[in-house]
Structure formats: C-alpha cells, structure tokens
Write a protein that holds these residues in place. Structure first.
Motif, PDB file in Angstrom:
ATOM      1  N   GLY A 103       0.654  -1.287   0.179  1.00  9.44           N
ATOM      2  CA  GLY A 103       0.014  -0.048   0.049  1.00  9.44           C
ATOM      3  C   GLY A 103       0.729   1.313  -0.095  1.00  9.44           C
ATOM      4  O   GLY A 103       2.049   1.071  -0.152  1.00  9.44           O
ATOM      5  N   THR A 104       0.433   2.339   0.316  1.00  6.91           N
ATOM      6  CA  THR A 104       0.774   3.610   0.217  1.00  6.91           C
ATOM      7  C   THR A 104       0.717   4.407   1.550  1.00  6.91           C
ATOM      8  O   THR A 104      -0.126   4.547   2.344  1.00  6.91           O
ATOM      9  CB  THR A 104       0.097   4.526  -0.933  1.00  6.91           C
ATOM     10  N   PHE A 105       1.926   5.010   1.971  1.00  4.55           N
ATOM     11  CA  PHE A 105       2.217   5.862   3.185  1.00  4.55           C
ATOM     12  C   PHE A 105       1.966   7.257   2.724  1.00  4.55           C
ATOM     13  O   PHE A 105       2.836   7.474   1.658  1.00  4.55           O
ATOM     14  CB  PHE A 105       3.360   5.390   3.913  1.00  4.55           C
ATOM     15  N   ARG A 106       1.246   8.060   3.322  1.00  3.75           N
ATOM     16  CA  ARG A 106       1.075   9.349   2.821  1.00  3.75           C
ATOM     17  C   ARG A 106       1.498  10.419   4.293  1.00  3.75           C
ATOM     18  O   ARG A 106       0.770  10.013   4.995  1.00  3.75           O
ATOM     19  CB  ARG A 106      -0.279   9.713   2.374  1.00  3.75           C
ATOM     20  N   LEU A 107       2.232  11.649   3.948  1.00  2.00           N
ATOM     21  CA  LEU A 107       2.409  12.260   4.983  1.00  2.00           C
ATOM     22  C   LEU A 107       2.362  13.561   4.534  1.00  2.00           C
ATOM     23  O   LEU A 107       2.626  14.038   3.405  1.00  2.00           O
ATOM     24  CB  LEU A 107       3.791  11.991   5.548  1.00  2.00           C
ATOM     25  N   VAL A 108       1.445  14.556   5.381  1.00  2.00           N
ATOM     26  CA  VAL A 108       1.329  15.870   4.921  1.00  2.00           C
ATOM     27  C   VAL A 108       1.783  16.757   6.342  1.00  2.00           C
ATOM     28  O   VAL A 108       1.513  16.323   7.535  1.00  2.00           O
ATOM     29  CB  VAL A 108       0.107  16.514   4.486  1.00  2.00           C
ATOM     30  N   ALA A 109       2.147  17.970   6.044  1.00  2.00           N
ATOM     31  CA  ALA A 109       2.461  18.833   7.309  1.00  2.00           C
ATOM     32  C   ALA A 109       1.067  19.801   7.335  1.00  2.00           C
ATOM     33  O   ALA A 109       0.461  20.038   6.282  1.00  2.00           O
ATOM     34  CB  ALA A 109       3.647  19.811   6.950  1.00  2.00           C
ATOM     35  N   ASN A 110       0.562  19.999   8.450  1.00  2.00           N
ATOM     36  CA  ASN A 110      -0.764  20.889   8.598  1.00  2.00           C
ATOM     37  C   ASN A 110      -0.211  22.328   8.920  1.00  2.00           C
ATOM     38  O   ASN A 110       0.714  22.337   9.708  1.00  2.00           O
ATOM     39  CB  ASN A 110      -1.489  20.246   9.726  1.00  2.00           C
ATOM     40  N   GLY A 111      -1.170  23.114   8.389  1.00  2.00           N
ATOM     41  CA  GLY A 111      -0.927  24.621   8.904  1.00  2.00           C
ATOM     42  C   GLY A 111      -2.189  25.228   9.350  1.00  2.00           C
ATOM     43  O   GLY A 111      -3.005  24.395   9.478  1.00  2.00           O
ATOM     44  N   PRO A 112      -2.161  26.243   9.727  1.00  2.00           N
ATOM     45  CA  PRO A 112      -3.500  27.035  10.085  1.00  2.00           C
ATOM     46  C   PRO A 112      -4.611  27.145   9.096  1.00  2.00           C
ATOM     47  O   PRO A 112      -4.480  27.113   8.033  1.00  2.00           O
ATOM     48  CB  PRO A 112      -2.948  28.600  10.427  1.00  2.00           C
ATOM     49  N   GLY A 113      -5.635  27.172   9.679  1.00  2.00           N
ATOM     50  CA  GLY A 113      -7.019  27.197   8.932  1.00  2.00           C
ATOM     51  C   GLY A 113      -6.951  25.933   8.158  1.00  2.00           C
ATOM     52  O   GLY A 113      -7.984  25.922   7.057  1.00  2.00           O
TER      53      GLY A 113
END
Length: 137
Positions: A103-113
């Motif tokens: 499968g796939t691992f997905r990572l994102v950085a979160n910001g405001p709003g």
C-alpha cells in the motif's frame, strides 16, 4: 347521522416581476496574504523481519506558514493513520494495520486554517506474517 363539510378556497395572485436592484457601491478594508505550508523533506524508511515500517523525515524548510503538526495515512488495501506534533520526525506504522500485500504511506504537514502541504509518499508492505518492507521514491 349527517356530516357537514366546510372548506375555504384561497386564490393567490400570480407572481409579478420586479425591477428592484441594488445600485450602491460597497467597500471593505482588509488584507490578503498568501502562503504555503512547506512539506517535510528527505522521507526515508526502514523495515524488516518483525520490524514494521518506520518512516523518518526532515522538518520542512524554514519559511511558509506556521506548521501545527503532521497527518499520516495509509491507502491501497491498508487503513489507518494519525496525527503527530509539529516537531515530529518519524512514525512507525503499527504492524496490526498491515496485511499481506502492499500500500501507500502518505504524510502532509498541517498549517493554520486547515491548510496542508503537498504530500510526500512511500510504499509499504507485509510480505509474510513477519517480514515487512518499505521504500520511498
């Protein structure tokens, strides 16, 4: 026995068109700002016999919007995910979330709003009941 029915009929006029319009100009004051949430960099992974995949990364480059944390998720036959703090640099995918396959691992950085960075991804899998694998592009 007698029944008496009483009814009322209301006749409404048909709708009429109107020439009403707003002609006043409205002004506002404020400022707009554009920005991006920088993505994590240098994604790497390790896995092996009885060692579920661990993904590591470097914190995003300075600049951009203030990072509030990270969100990771799995897809392609696996389900799971979670959130991490703003200074996190690794996550180990629990072996219980994986079955035989990939499968796939997905990572994102979160910001405001609710803003997020572009995702970084890797692949992961469980080759046998005790052998895990992972890779990054």
């Amino acid at each position: 026995m007698a029944v008496l029915l009483v009814g009322t009929v209301v006749v409404l006029p048909s709708p009429q068109s109107t020439l009403a319009a707003w002609t006043a100009t409205e002004y506002g004051r404020g400022s707009l700002q554009a920005g991006t949430v920088n993505p994590p960099t240098n994604l790497q992974c390790s896995a092996g016999v009885l060692t579920p995949p661990t993904f590591t990364w470097t914190l995003p480059a300075a600049g951009g919007l203030t990072r509030t944390g990270f969100t990771w998720s799995l897809s392609g036959g696996f389900t799971g995910g979670g959130t991490l703090g703003a200074t996190a640099t690794s996550v180990t995918v629990p072996g219980g979330l994986l079955g035989i396959g990939s499968g796939t691992f997905r990572l994102v950085a979160n910001g405001p709003g609710g803003w997020t960075s572009t995702p970084v991804t890797g692949t992961l899998g469980m080759l046998t009941a005790i052998l895990y694998s992972c890779s990054v592009p």
